[in-house]
Motif scaffolding. Structure first.
Motif, short mmCIF file in Angstrom:
data_model
loop_
_atom_site.label_atom_id
_atom_site.label_comp_id
_atom_site.label_asym_id
_atom_site.label_seq_id
_atom_site.Cartn_x
_atom_site.Cartn_y
_atom_site.Cartn_z
N ASN A 153 42.31 45.01 45.03
CA ASN A 153 42.47 43.60 44.67
C ASN A 153 42.47 43.44 43.15
O ASN A 153 41.41 43.25 42.54
CB ASN A 153 41.34 42.79 45.30
CG ASN A 153 41.57 41.30 45.19
OD1 ASN A 153 42.19 40.82 44.25
ND2 ASN A 153 41.07 40.55 46.16
N PRO A 154 43.64 43.48 42.52
CA PRO A 154 43.72 43.38 41.06
C PRO A 154 43.15 42.07 40.51
O PRO A 154 42.58 42.05 39.41
CB PRO A 154 45.22 43.48 40.78
CG PRO A 154 45.79 44.14 41.99
CD PRO A 154 44.94 43.70 43.14
N VAL A 155 43.31 40.98 41.26
CA VAL A 155 42.79 39.69 40.80
C VAL A 155 41.28 39.72 40.73
O VAL A 155 40.67 39.31 39.73
CB VAL A 155 43.26 38.55 41.74
CG1 VAL A 155 42.61 37.23 41.31
CG2 VAL A 155 44.77 38.43 41.71
N PHE A 156 40.67 40.23 41.80
CA PHE A 156 39.20 40.36 41.80
C PHE A 156 38.75 41.28 40.68
O PHE A 156 37.77 40.99 39.99
CB PHE A 156 38.73 40.92 43.15
CG PHE A 156 37.30 41.39 43.13
CD1 PHE A 156 36.26 40.49 43.31
CD2 PHE A 156 36.99 42.73 42.92
CE1 PHE A 156 34.94 40.91 43.28
CE2 PHE A 156 35.68 43.16 42.88
CZ PHE A 156 34.65 42.25 43.07
N ARG A 157 39.47 42.39 40.50
CA ARG A 157 39.09 43.36 39.48
C ARG A 157 39.06 42.72 38.09
O ARG A 157 38.11 42.89 37.33
CB ARG A 157 40.07 44.54 39.50
CG ARG A 157 39.72 45.63 38.48
CD ARG A 157 40.62 46.84 38.65
NE ARG A 157 42.00 46.57 38.32
CZ ARG A 157 43.01 46.64 39.18
NH1 ARG A 157 42.80 46.94 40.44
NH2 ARG A 157 44.25 46.40 38.79
N LYS A 158 40.11 41.97 37.77
CA LYS A 158 40.18 41.34 36.45
C LYS A 158 39.06 40.32 36.28
O LYS A 158 38.40 40.25 35.23
CB LYS A 158 41.53 40.67 36.25
CG LYS A 158 41.72 40.07 34.85
CD LYS A 158 43.08 39.45 34.69
CE LYS A 158 43.29 38.99 33.25
NZ LYS A 158 42.20 38.12 32.75
N GLN A 159 38.82 39.53 37.31
CA GLN A 159 37.75 38.52 37.24
C GLN A 159 36.39 39.18 37.06
O GLN A 159 35.56 38.71 36.28
CB GLN A 159 37.77 37.65 38.51
CG GLN A 159 38.97 36.73 38.61
CD GLN A 159 39.00 35.97 39.92
OE1 GLN A 159 38.34 36.34 40.89
NE2 GLN A 159 39.78 34.90 39.96
N PHE A 160 36.18 40.27 37.80
CA PHE A 160 34.90 40.97 37.72
C PHE A 160 34.69 41.57 36.33
O PHE A 160 33.61 41.44 35.74
CB PHE A 160 34.85 42.07 38.78
CG PHE A 160 33.51 42.73 38.91
CD1 PHE A 160 32.54 42.20 39.73
CD2 PHE A 160 33.23 43.89 38.19
CE1 PHE A 160 31.29 42.80 39.84
CE2 PHE A 160 31.99 44.49 38.29
CZ PHE A 160 31.02 43.95 39.12
N ILE A 161 35.71 42.21 35.81
CA ILE A 161 35.62 42.83 34.49
C ILE A 161 35.36 41.78 33.42
O ILE A 161 34.53 41.97 32.52
CB ILE A 161 36.92 43.61 34.18
CG1 ILE A 161 37.01 44.85 35.08
CG2 ILE A 161 36.97 44.03 32.71
CD1 ILE A 161 38.34 45.56 35.02
N ASP A 162 36.05 40.65 33.53
CA ASP A 162 35.87 39.58 32.55
C ASP A 162 34.49 38.94 32.66
O ASP A 162 33.83 38.69 31.65
CB ASP A 162 36.95 38.51 32.73
CG ASP A 162 38.33 39.02 32.35
OD1 ASP A 162 38.41 40.06 31.65
OD2 ASP A 162 39.33 38.39 32.75
#
Length: 201
Positions: A178-187
């Motif tokens: 889930n790239p969207v989740f990944r970006k949100q989590f990293i941010d």
């Protein structure tokens, strides 16, 4: 913390060094508990509060077991338990079936403790593995994972060990899919680049 408190400047390196020394003492105490008992009840919780990964525990036990167990039959049974734990750990890496952790810790504690017919007298000095290459590979492989666990543990109000065993395996799967989740989590958690990169490997 007394050692750090006496220094003029508290550094990340000094904190990490103290943490490593504390981990070594934790493992030594756990090994003493396992090697010096023939009771499963005594041995089972030995690693409960030890801040070390299974990889490291396997190396510690492998390095010290022959110092403690003198009879060939005891040694053979202990190595059988160790080999079975290592085999299950390999299955976790391949299949991501994390329930094997329960069996691994049972083998590394009660399995090793009950491998002997009776307790050995005397005290041994337990030491980390002297297999430098193995240890270097292990440290390199786990450095980013440990760093990520250290970042997340205070933010998620839990221990680093709990993050490593119960959070990161599932987090990594979700982050990959889930790239969207990944970006949100990293941010949201402001992960450094090398820790964010680990989620994709």
């Amino acid at each position: 913390m007394q050692t750090i408190a006496t220094e003029e400047k508290i550094t990340k390196e000094s904190i990490n060094e103290l943490s490593e020394r504390e981990t070594v003492e934790q493992v030594k105490n756990a090994l003493l508990r396992i090697f010096k008992t023939t009771s499963a009840e005594v041995a089972l919780p030995a690693f409960e509060y030890v801040d070390e990964d299974v990889d490291g525990l396997l190396l510690w036990i492998d390095e010290n077991i022959a110092k403690e167990y003198k009879l060939p039959a005891d040694l053979a049974r202990a190595y059988d338990a160790l080999a079975e734990a290592d085999k299950l750990f390999g299955r976790i890496r391949r299949s991501q079936y994390y329930r094997y952790y329960v069996y691994i810790y049972n083998l590394l504690t009660a399995g090793i403790a009950l491998a002997k017919d009776k307790k050995y007298s005397g005290m041994e000095e337990y030491k980390p593995t002297n297999r430098i290459l193995k240890l270097w590979i292990y440290n390199q492989k786990n450095a980013k994972r440990k760093a990520l666990a250290e970042t997340l543990a205070p933010k998620l109000h839990t221990s680093k060990k709990n993050i490593i065993h119960n959070t990161l395996p599932f987090l990594k799967i979700i982050a990959r899919k889930n790239p969207v989740f990944r970006k949100q989590f990293i941010d949201e958690y402001r992960l450094p680049a090398e820790q964010a990169e680990w989620l994709l490997k």
